[in-house]
Design a protein around this motif. Structure first.
Motif, mmCIF file in Angstrom:
data_model
loop_
_atom_site.group_PDB
_atom_site.id
_atom_site.type_symbol
_atom_site.label_atom_id
_atom_site.label_comp_id
_atom_site.label_asym_id
_atom_site.label_seq_id
_atom_site.Cartn_x
_atom_site.Cartn_y
_atom_site.Cartn_z
ATOM 1 N N LEU A 74 0.746 -1.211 -0.240
ATOM 2 C CA LEU A 74 -0.174 -0.007 0.116
ATOM 3 C C LEU A 74 0.790 1.240 0.070
ATOM 4 O O LEU A 74 0.541 2.187 -0.285
ATOM 5 N N ARG A 75 2.069 0.954 0.565
ATOM 6 C CA ARG A 75 3.000 2.383 0.518
ATOM 7 C C ARG A 75 3.893 2.430 -0.764
ATOM 8 O O ARG A 75 4.917 3.221 -0.986
ATOM 9 N N MET A 76 3.603 1.625 -1.845
ATOM 10 C CA MET A 76 4.448 1.492 -2.915
ATOM 11 C C MET A 76 3.599 2.238 -4.151
ATOM 12 O O MET A 76 4.015 1.690 -5.433
ATOM 13 N N ARG A 77 2.405 2.891 -3.883
ATOM 14 C CA ARG A 77 1.678 3.508 -5.048
ATOM 15 C C ARG A 77 1.252 2.495 -6.172
ATOM 16 O O ARG A 77 1.481 2.631 -7.111
ATOM 17 N N PRO A 78 0.366 1.531 -5.545
ATOM 18 C CA PRO A 78 -0.063 0.342 -6.486
ATOM 19 C C PRO A 78 -1.368 0.977 -7.133
ATOM 20 O O PRO A 78 -2.035 1.903 -6.895
ATOM 21 N N ASP A 79 -1.275 1.011 -8.846
ATOM 22 C CA ASP A 79 -2.573 1.123 -9.328
ATOM 23 C C ASP A 79 -3.645 -0.120 -9.306
ATOM 24 O O ASP A 79 -4.584 0.046 -9.349
ATOM 25 N N ARG A 80 -2.753 -1.303 -9.329
ATOM 26 C CA ARG A 80 -3.589 -2.725 -9.117
ATOM 27 C C ARG A 80 -2.859 -3.415 -7.968
ATOM 28 O O ARG A 80 -1.731 -3.751 -8.215
ATOM 29 N N LEU A 81 -3.628 -3.431 -7.017
ATOM 30 C CA LEU A 81 -2.892 -4.313 -5.896
ATOM 31 C C LEU A 81 -3.479 -5.909 -5.965
ATOM 32 O O LEU A 81 -4.638 -5.950 -5.898
ATOM 33 N N VAL A 82 -2.507 -6.672 -6.036
ATOM 34 C CA VAL A 82 -2.709 -8.167 -6.214
ATOM 35 C C VAL A 82 -2.284 -8.922 -4.972
ATOM 36 O O VAL A 82 -1.101 -8.925 -4.962
ATOM 37 N N VAL A 83 -3.065 -9.908 -4.600
ATOM 38 C CA VAL A 83 -2.561 -10.846 -3.594
ATOM 39 C C VAL A 83 -2.734 -12.314 -4.248
ATOM 40 O O VAL A 83 -3.621 -12.527 -4.765
ATOM 41 N N GLY A 84 -1.498 -12.926 -4.252
ATOM 42 C CA GLY A 84 -1.571 -14.201 -4.940
ATOM 43 C C GLY A 84 -2.505 -15.196 -4.452
ATOM 44 O O GLY A 84 -3.373 -15.814 -5.553
ATOM 45 N N GLU A 85 -2.773 -15.322 -3.318
ATOM 46 C CA GLU A 85 -3.656 -16.320 -2.520
ATOM 47 C C GLU A 85 -4.076 -15.799 -1.345
ATOM 48 O O GLU A 85 -3.189 -15.379 -0.276
#
Length: 407
Positions: free
Chosen positions: A253-264
């Motif tokens: 969240l601190r890495m400026r994501p445009d798309r945050l994806v959690v593998g599982e």
């Protein structure tokens, strides 16, 4: 060469910490009072190198391009999955000790510990292969070794359509969901193709967007110019240094994501993911194990309870965070496909339930009750006609195109 002499050569090389080169093998043979011809020495070198450096008897199986899983349940029980279900192979180990040695060596290559004090390991090898091994007495019948091969080649959406994973015309619907930045879950059982589908979909994300991946084991490799990959780390032998998936979600969240994806999603990190998707991070996605799309809310509820989140709070966040579930199955012939697409909505009591929107058929998706809501979600990506047909639309059960979208 007898197994006794081979064991003696193996022991001498291990004590010296030496690799099985021709010169070292010949020296070890002389020390054992045996002199062999050049061809025999080279044969011993090949056998020991395969056992002590590579993956032993499993090397040819792991190198086969169609193999996705290699499973060892005993010295004479080696199974593979080539995409059509499990099949037994003629590969054999000499004894149970050889299986144990291979499992321990692979664990060491992955930087993990596998012994009587810690009789199991779950790790990733340098080439991306997933390793899981369990030693006796936890594994009652002997060492069990499971290897899931991660191929460097990434399937595109067109290839998934050709393979039948996505029905004809379904790719246009998936592209619309991505363009509309709809947050979604990919659900299904083990080996149903969740990671493959998610990876293909992430490849459709615009090149100007930044994708940040948080995974327990780094498997997602989308073809995209701007991807940040984060992977968990177990504690070291002193019990410190552990990095959990929940830690990674917070860092992402601190890495400026445009798309945050959690593998599982498999634990308390579900609370951080839902919180992130409720704070302006649209278009996020993840995978989750579930028997059916309708089971997803209950699965998330169970995972949220491990973090102390009560049912009402979780459903409140879930309703605002996620919109669509893509559920995959693997049929009896081993074929993977998107069985159904559900939309998430609240019931009368305020709890989130799923509603079928599209069902797989060989000719394309068949529209279900939630089709209208699915289309409204897609419209967020740009103006669309009220009449939706052709490659974008679904069909009714009798094969007619869907021409009206409920508002």
């Amino acid at each position: 060469m007898s197994d006794v002499l081979l064991d003696a050569v193996r022991r001498r090389l291990a004590e010296a910490g030496a690799e099985p080169t021709a010169a070292r093998v010949a020296l070890a043979l002389r020390e054992e009072g045996r002199v062999l011809g050049d061809a025999e020495v080279l044969g011993v070198v090949a056998a020991l190198r395969s056992e002590m450096v590579g993956s032993g008897p499993l090397e040819p199986l792991l190198a086969a391009p169609e193999v996705t899983d290699v499973l060892v349940t005993g010295p004479d029980e080696v199974w593979v999955d080539r995409g059509g279900g499990l099949e037994r192979t003629p590969v054999r180990f000499r004894d149970a000790s050889e299986v144990r040695r291979l499992a321990q060596r692979l664990a060491a290559v992955a930087g993990r510990r596998l012994d009587d004090a810690r009789p199991w390991v779950d790790a990733r090898l340098p080439d991306g292969t997933r390793l899981h091994a369990v030693l006796p007495p936890v594994a009652v019948a002997g060492t069990c070794l499971s290897l899931r091969v991660l191929r460097p080649r990434v399937f595109g959406l067109a290839e998934l359509v050709a393979a039948g994973t996505v029905p004809p015309g379904g790719d246009a619907l998936l592209r619309a969901l991505l363009a509309a930045r709809v947050s979604f879950l990919v659900s299904g059982g083990t080996g149903s193709g969740k990671t493959t589908l998610l990876c293909a979909l992430l490849g459709l994300v615009g090149p100007a967007e930044r994708i940040v991946l948080a995974e327990d084991s780094a498997e997602l490799r989308p073809v995209h110019p701007h991807v940040v990959r984060l992977e968990t780390r177990p504690a070291n032998q002193e019990g410190v240094g552990r990095v959990t998936l929940r830690d990674l979600v917070r860092q992402a969240l601190r890495m400026r994501p445009d798309r945050l994806v959690v593998g599982e999603v498999r634990g308390a990190e579900v609370t951080d993911l839902l919180a992130a998707l409720n704070t302006g991070h649209e278009g996020g996605s993840c995978t989750i194990h579930a028997n059916a799309a309708c089971d997803v809310p209950a699965r998330l509820e169970a995972l949220g309870s491990t973090a102390g989140l009560d049912r009402a709070a979780l459903h409140s966040q879930l309703a605002a965070a996620l919109s669509v579930v893509l559920h995959l199955v693997r049929d009896r012939e081993g074929r993977r496909r998107i069985a159904e697409i559900h939309v998430l909505e609240r019931d009368r009591d305020g709890f989130v339930v799923t509603r079928p929107a599209a069902v797989w058929s060989p000719d394309g998706f068949v529209a279900a009750d939630g089709w209208g809501r699915l289309m409204r979600l897609c419209e967020r990506g740009g103006p669309r006609a009220r009449s939706i047909e052709g490659p974008m639309g679904a069909r009714t059960a009798d094969g007619a195109p869907v021409t009206e979208v409920a508002r």
